[in-house]
Design a protein around this motif. Sequence first.
Motif, PDB file in Angstrom:
ATOM      1  N   LEU A  58       0.826  -1.204   0.000  1.00 41.30           N
ATOM      2  CA  LEU A  58       0.000   0.000   0.000  1.00 41.30           C
ATOM      3  C   LEU A  58       0.869   1.266   0.000  1.00 41.30           C
ATOM      4  N   PHE A  59       2.023   1.210   0.680  1.00 42.22           N
ATOM      5  CA  PHE A  59       2.947   2.340   0.646  1.00 42.22           C
ATOM      6  C   PHE A  59       3.444   2.585  -0.783  1.00 42.22           C
ATOM      7  N   VAL A  60       3.748   1.500  -1.487  1.00 41.81           N
ATOM      8  CA  VAL A  60       4.207   1.627  -2.876  1.00 41.81           C
ATOM      9  C   VAL A  60       3.092   2.205  -3.748  1.00 41.81           C
ATOM     10  N   LEU A  61       1.858   1.746  -3.516  1.00 41.09           N
ATOM     11  CA  LEU A  61       0.720   2.275  -4.267  1.00 41.09           C
ATOM     12  C   LEU A  61       0.568   3.779  -4.033  1.00 41.09           C
ATOM     13  N   ARG A  62       0.792   4.195  -2.810  1.00 43.68           N
ATOM     14  CA  ARG A  62       0.677   5.628  -2.517  1.00 43.68           C
ATOM     15  C   ARG A  62       1.735   6.432  -3.270  1.00 43.68           C
TER      16      ARG A  62
END
Length: 229
Positions: A89-93
């Motif tokens: 999810l951090f990468v998606l952000r």
Amino acid sequence: MYTYIDGKINPNPITKFIVVGILGFTVLHPIDPHFEWMTIIVLSVFFYLNGLKKDAVINIVFFSVLFFMPSFMKIEKFPIVLKMIISLLFVLRMFYMPFIAGKFLIKTSDVGSILASLDKLKVPSCVSIPIAIIFRYFPSFREERRNIKWAMKVRGIQTKNPVRYLEYVFVPLLVISSNIADDISRAAETRCISNPTKKRYTEVYINVADIVYAVTILILVIGGRMWLK
């Protein structure tokens, strides 16, 4: 003039390409979270103004989920699977803002205006033509996939089973994909794509919507970067 279409405020594709590039800068050079929020709101407003109200709401809701994810320091004691999910999810952000700008480009630009924009930017045809094919191919592919699912539903065939999905959906999609590619090739040949003469009938211009869109995003990125320091 391409900026205003059917009463909708729609920047031309050149401006949208530039905004995607500006927001791509934030992947490796993050900006202040408050400026991230403002950027998402500006993008969502342009989605809304172009009739994509559902997408505008989804943008804000999904970014809210990403925004309130716990930091890496707080997930040290979490189970490994949960750590992997949160890290994803951090990468998606990181990629979310340029992704949204790219989504806006794709959903609010037709192939003719994109090609005209690439011509204005002096992009060679060996690059612009494949881009145009991509923009033409995937909407057709998505439509055919939806048609196949409706046909299966009418016949009472459930596609939740992975094996049956391969048999009833995936295999027909492979055949249809080949047909779509052939149709696009024939259409290109019919329009004499190999002829070097000018064939664009769509003109793109810089107008108020373009200036507001690009300048606002640029100010937010620069301001967010400076504020973070």
